[in-house]
Design an enzyme around this catalytic site. Structure first.
Site, mmCIF file in Angstrom:
data_model
loop_
_atom_site.group_PDB
_atom_site.id
_atom_site.type_symbol
_atom_site.label_atom_id
_atom_site.label_comp_id
_atom_site.label_asym_id
_atom_site.label_seq_id
_atom_site.Cartn_x
_atom_site.Cartn_y
_atom_site.Cartn_z
ATOM 1 N N TYR A 209 30.017 -33.958 -4.252
ATOM 2 C CA TYR A 209 30.922 -32.810 -3.876
ATOM 3 C C TYR A 209 30.384 -31.714 -3.246
ATOM 4 O O TYR A 209 31.126 -30.859 -2.655
ATOM 5 C CB TYR A 209 31.812 -32.673 -4.977
ATOM 6 C CG TYR A 209 31.516 -31.526 -5.829
ATOM 7 C CD1 TYR A 209 31.837 -30.366 -5.804
ATOM 8 C CD2 TYR A 209 30.638 -31.768 -6.959
ATOM 9 C CE1 TYR A 209 31.700 -29.181 -6.363
ATOM 10 C CE2 TYR A 209 30.136 -30.681 -7.957
ATOM 11 C CZ TYR A 209 30.861 -29.565 -7.669
ATOM 12 O OH TYR A 209 30.393 -28.506 -8.395
ATOM 13 N N HIS B 35 35.004 -25.890 -4.184
ATOM 14 C CA HIS B 35 34.261 -25.171 -5.157
ATOM 15 C C HIS B 35 35.200 -24.334 -5.829
ATOM 16 O O HIS B 35 36.161 -23.761 -5.231
ATOM 17 C CB HIS B 35 33.370 -24.050 -4.088
ATOM 18 C CG HIS B 35 32.606 -23.123 -5.200
ATOM 19 N ND1 HIS B 35 31.833 -23.628 -6.259
ATOM 20 C CD2 HIS B 35 32.649 -21.771 -5.190
ATOM 21 C CE1 HIS B 35 31.353 -22.829 -6.953
ATOM 22 N NE2 HIS B 35 31.734 -21.428 -6.313
ATOM 23 N N ASP C 182 32.443 -15.304 -10.198
ATOM 24 C CA ASP C 182 32.010 -16.692 -10.041
ATOM 25 C C ASP C 182 30.647 -16.876 -10.892
ATOM 26 O O ASP C 182 29.844 -16.036 -10.655
ATOM 27 C CB ASP C 182 31.491 -17.078 -8.548
ATOM 28 C CG ASP C 182 31.349 -18.595 -8.501
ATOM 29 O OD1 ASP C 182 31.415 -19.395 -9.507
ATOM 30 O OD2 ASP C 182 31.269 -18.699 -7.309
ATOM 31 N N TRP D 89 23.171 -31.093 -11.157
ATOM 32 C CA TRP D 89 23.855 -31.910 -10.012
ATOM 33 C C TRP D 89 23.152 -33.160 -9.937
ATOM 34 O O TRP D 89 23.384 -33.904 -9.042
ATOM 35 C CB TRP D 89 23.974 -31.069 -8.645
ATOM 36 C CG TRP D 89 25.282 -29.923 -8.888
ATOM 37 C CD1 TRP D 89 26.587 -30.098 -8.301
ATOM 38 C CD2 TRP D 89 25.102 -28.750 -9.318
ATOM 39 N NE1 TRP D 89 27.316 -29.036 -8.427
ATOM 40 C CE2 TRP D 89 26.293 -28.283 -9.161
ATOM 41 C CE3 TRP D 89 24.167 -28.197 -10.130
ATOM 42 C CZ2 TRP D 89 26.631 -26.897 -9.581
ATOM 43 C CZ3 TRP D 89 24.395 -26.887 -10.254
ATOM 44 C CH2 TRP D 89 25.763 -26.126 -10.239
ATOM 45 N N CYS E 149 30.582 -26.653 -10.888
ATOM 46 C CA CYS E 149 31.359 -25.185 -10.932
ATOM 47 C C CYS E 149 32.510 -25.417 -11.431
ATOM 48 O O CYS E 149 32.990 -24.380 -11.995
ATOM 49 C CB CYS E 149 31.886 -25.149 -9.183
ATOM 50 S SG CYS E 149 32.911 -26.479 -8.459
#
Length: 748
Positions: A581, A398, A421, A304, A339
């Site tokens: 984000y 997400h 996830d 990120w 994600c």
């Protein structure tokens, strides 16, 4: 006495020399020897070859006699043409492959040609299947299939047609058979031993999960939903904000050449025992760890940071194919992912193996909450946000996955959609993974059920708690927002490119009796929430919705609404920040301190012009602006708040095609983009692909000056008929998330 003295052993004196040094070089690899009789079979790529002749006893002085008079195999036809019965009936005709691919629990056919007509009363043969090293019948990794009803194995066999030397054999694997790549042999019994076909890789076949068969635990009854969640290659992933939703198109590519082998390699790399690969619960759980590289050198490296110089920016990807094939080819993790990339590639993995799956997006997703139901925001005594002490974050959105399966390990009623996830957030049983967690268990607060239901429960149910921090460091709860987190949960609708709201699958309506009961049950399982009971303020702050294109000036409005019969004065603070984000602040670009005077039951508005130059140089990827307004009502001392995320709209790519729009006919795609800014775009990557029509390709542009136009043409030949989408992205450090798409309906 003399004899007794002679029996005394000599005394050993410790050596004065140092002990010998350990051997030089790397220590030897630790093996299974001494612990188990053989290593656990965990590689589908390593397949043991069965001998061509397996004698019943020792040969005579002259060896074994000639076997020419006995039945022998001349040819084995796997019937693997995509237009033939196997691929058509097993819904595997879309796979771009040279092998037979079938689904468990359902009959497929193999045509065997012998050297003479087959006599069922005299001749004995079997079709044998082996998977992994050291296939064993007791482990279900070796399975013989017999043609006669008198002798059957767990996999059913029958002669469908026998015509002279040709026998068409029907074979039905069990509905819980191991999923993976098998090697096939045909074995004939002679008086002296078993003769087999030689090892031939072209006779390998793949067996997948089967959501079309009721006996399979992944069975999904709804035909439209099954087709969507297994067979559809073109997806939509939602992002942005809950009141300004954006779409990201994605090519899952589960049928592309090599993708199935790549998915099986992921399980090999995880060391997953072959015998466990028929269990979708274990498969999904291991895959959720292997799709990220945090602790096992899995598929994707998460980043990120904004610096993607050693890989591909997450916003640049158009599909899963390049990612999975790169991992399979290099045996190294692929950079980079966030994600939605994790969720998209995980979706490809699950659909490829036959497990129904979909990508879901949770808008305002709570993170860093330490397993509780609180996201803490710290204010100073005047109501201004204290960024130094505010550590928790709320992601604007997400993405994770849901996969459909029965759960024999849970009480009745908790099968169906399971949340999984692959984004590395928290460890579960020592590894970065999450799920599968029953969505129904999450909704009803049954957080003790495996796996990780409590974590997902917190992501959709947390409260946002505002604390006022005194000068002495003590804190007081001044505001609790109960309806901010888990505001909206979306997935792609079945059979269309529209969105579907599935929030009600995860939680009861806000403020309902059922919701209160579930939250109380969650506390029993350790998900603590704030119990503060604060009087409702009689003044409310509002930040109206905004739709702003990147590079535009815009007007920001703060509205205060009084429900009091008396006048009110609000000392307000409003902060504008550029955020990732994930909710993490990059830089502030706006700070205002208005004082709002309200008469009884009145509303007032304060307006500010926000020039583009104030935020443009501070933008980070995905271009999110976050506004937080807080105020203190002088007359009551109450703290009031409002929050708004604005996702700036990006320019679009244009895609056009020319040609006959038919299978195997040459077509041309044209990708067009005009730089709308005065700044120069540097190191620009443009990518395009389309399921079944165009494999992933990219172009690099060193510079695209402000106001200039880029046009790229790419020839392609559609491989398959039917509706599909071309997807293109443009990506550089100064401008992320520029995309375009075009729908095609390819004719035969």
């Amino acid at each position: 006495m003399a004899d007794a003295d002679a029996a005394v052993p000599p005394v050993v004196v410790p050596s004065s020399a140092p002990p010998p040094a350990p051997p030089g070089g790397a220590p030897p690899k630790v093996t299974h020897h001494g612990r188990v009789a053989a290593p656990v079979a965990s590689s589908n790529e390593d397949t043991e070859e069965l001998p061509e002749f397996e004698p019943f006893g020792a040969p005579g002085p002259r060896g074994f006699p000639s076997l020419a008079e006995y039945l022998d195999i001349s040819k084995v036809d796997m019937m693997k043409n995509r237009a033939e019965i196997n691929h058509q009936q097993h819904h595997t005709d879309r796979f771009n492959t040279n092998f037979l691919i079938v689904r468990r629990g359902q009959e497929f056919q193999v045509k065997i040609t012998f050297n003479r007509p087959y006599d069922a009363d005299k001749d004995k043969f079997a079709v044998e299947f082996g998977i992994g090293p050291s296939p064993q019948f007791s482990k279900r990794t070796y399975m013989p299939v017999f043609p006669t009803p008198e002798r059957q194995s767990p996999w059913a066999g029958r002669v469908v047609v026998a015509a002279g030397p040709e026998v068409t054999m029907g074979i039905t694997p069990t509905a819980d058979a191991i999923v993976g790549r098998y090697r096939l042999y045909v074995a004939v019994v002679t008086p002296y031993g078993i003769r087999r076909t030689c090892t031939d890789v072209s006779r390998d076949l793949y067996i997948l999960y089967n959501p079309w068969v009721k006996e399979d635990v992944v069975f999904l009854e709804d035909e439209e939903e099954r087709d969507e969640c297994v067979l559809n290659e073109s997806g939509v992933i939602y992002h942005g904000t809950w009141d300004d939703i954006a779409e990201r198109n994605w090519n899952f590519g589960q049928f592309d050449f090599g993708v199935l082998d790549a998915c099986l390699y992921v399980m090999d790399r995880a060391g997953m025992p072959i015998v466990n690969r028929g269990d979708p619960v274990k498969m999904a759980r291991i895959a959720s760890a292997m799709l990220n590289s945090r602790d096992d050198d899995g598929v994707l490296v998460g980043s990120w940071s904004g610096d993607y110089s050693y890989g591909v920016a997450p916003t640049s990807w158009t599909g899963s194919t390049d990612i999975l094939l790169s991992y399979y080819r290099t045996r190294k993790p692929v950079g980079y992912a966030q994600c939605w990339v994790y969720a998209a590639v995980f979706n490809s993995f699950l659909r490829c193996l036959g497990i129904p799956a979909r990508v879901v997006t949770n808008f305002y997703s709570a993170h860093d909450n330490d397993g509780n139901l609180k996201t803490d925001i710290i204010l100073d005594e005047n109501g201004r946000i204290d960024r130094k002490n505010t550590r928790d974050s709320i992601w604007n959105y997400h993405c994770w996955n849901e996969c459909f399966m029965a759960r024999a390990d849970l009480p009745t009623g908790f099968g169906g959609w399971q949340a999984v996830d692959a984004t590395p957030q928290e460890t579960s049983d020592g590894m970065f993974r999450c799920g599968p967690a029953s969505v129904r268990a999450i909704k009803h607060g049954e957080l003790c059920f495996p796996f990780d239901a409590a974590f997902v429960f917190a992501e959709v149910n947390s409260d946002v708690v505002f604390h006022s921090r005194k000068r002495d460091g003590t804190m007081e709860v001044v505001k609790v927002k109960k309806d901010h987190v888990g505001r909206l949960i979306l997935t792609k609708a079945t059979g269309s490119y529209d969105s579907r709201d599935i929030t009600e699958l995860y939680k009861f309506p806000e403020g309902s009796v059922e919701e209160r009961t579930v939250l109380e049950k969650g506390e029993v399982y350790g998900c603590a929430r704030d119990q503060s009971t604060l009087p409702e303020a009689d003044v409310e702050l509002r930040l109206p919705a905004l739709e702003v294109a990147v590079g535009d000036d815009f007007e920001l409005c703060l509205e205060a609404v009084s429900r009091s019969g008396e006048s009110r004065t609000v000392d307000a603070y409003i902060t504008g920040s550029v955020v990732y984000y994930t909710g993490v602040t990059s830089a502030d670009f706006l700070f205002k301190t208005p004082t709002l005077e309200l008469e009884a039951n009145q509303s007032v508005k304060e307006l500010w012009q926000v020039p583009a130059r104030s935020y443009m140089k501070k933008l980070v990827e995905q271009a999110n602006l976050h506004f937080i307004a807080t105020g203190k009502v002088k007359e009551t001392g109450q703290i009031i708040t409002a929050m708004k995320v604005v996702a700036l709209h990006m320019p679009k790519l244009s895609i056009k095609v020319s040609g006959l729009n038919k299978v195997n006919e040459l077509m041309v795609a044209t990708v067009d983009f005009t730089n709308p800014f005065s700044l120069v775009l540097e190191h620009v990557y443009v990518r395009v692909e389309g399921a079944g029509v165009l494999s992933p390709v990219f172009k690099y542009y060193g510079l695209i000056p402000g106001g200039s136009r880029m046009t790229w043409t790419e020839e392609f030949t559609p491989r398959r008929a039917g509706p599909t989408r071309l997807i293109a992205t443009l990506d550089c450090a100064a401008l992320r998330q520029v995309s375009g798409q075009l729908e095609l309906d390819v004719q035969e």
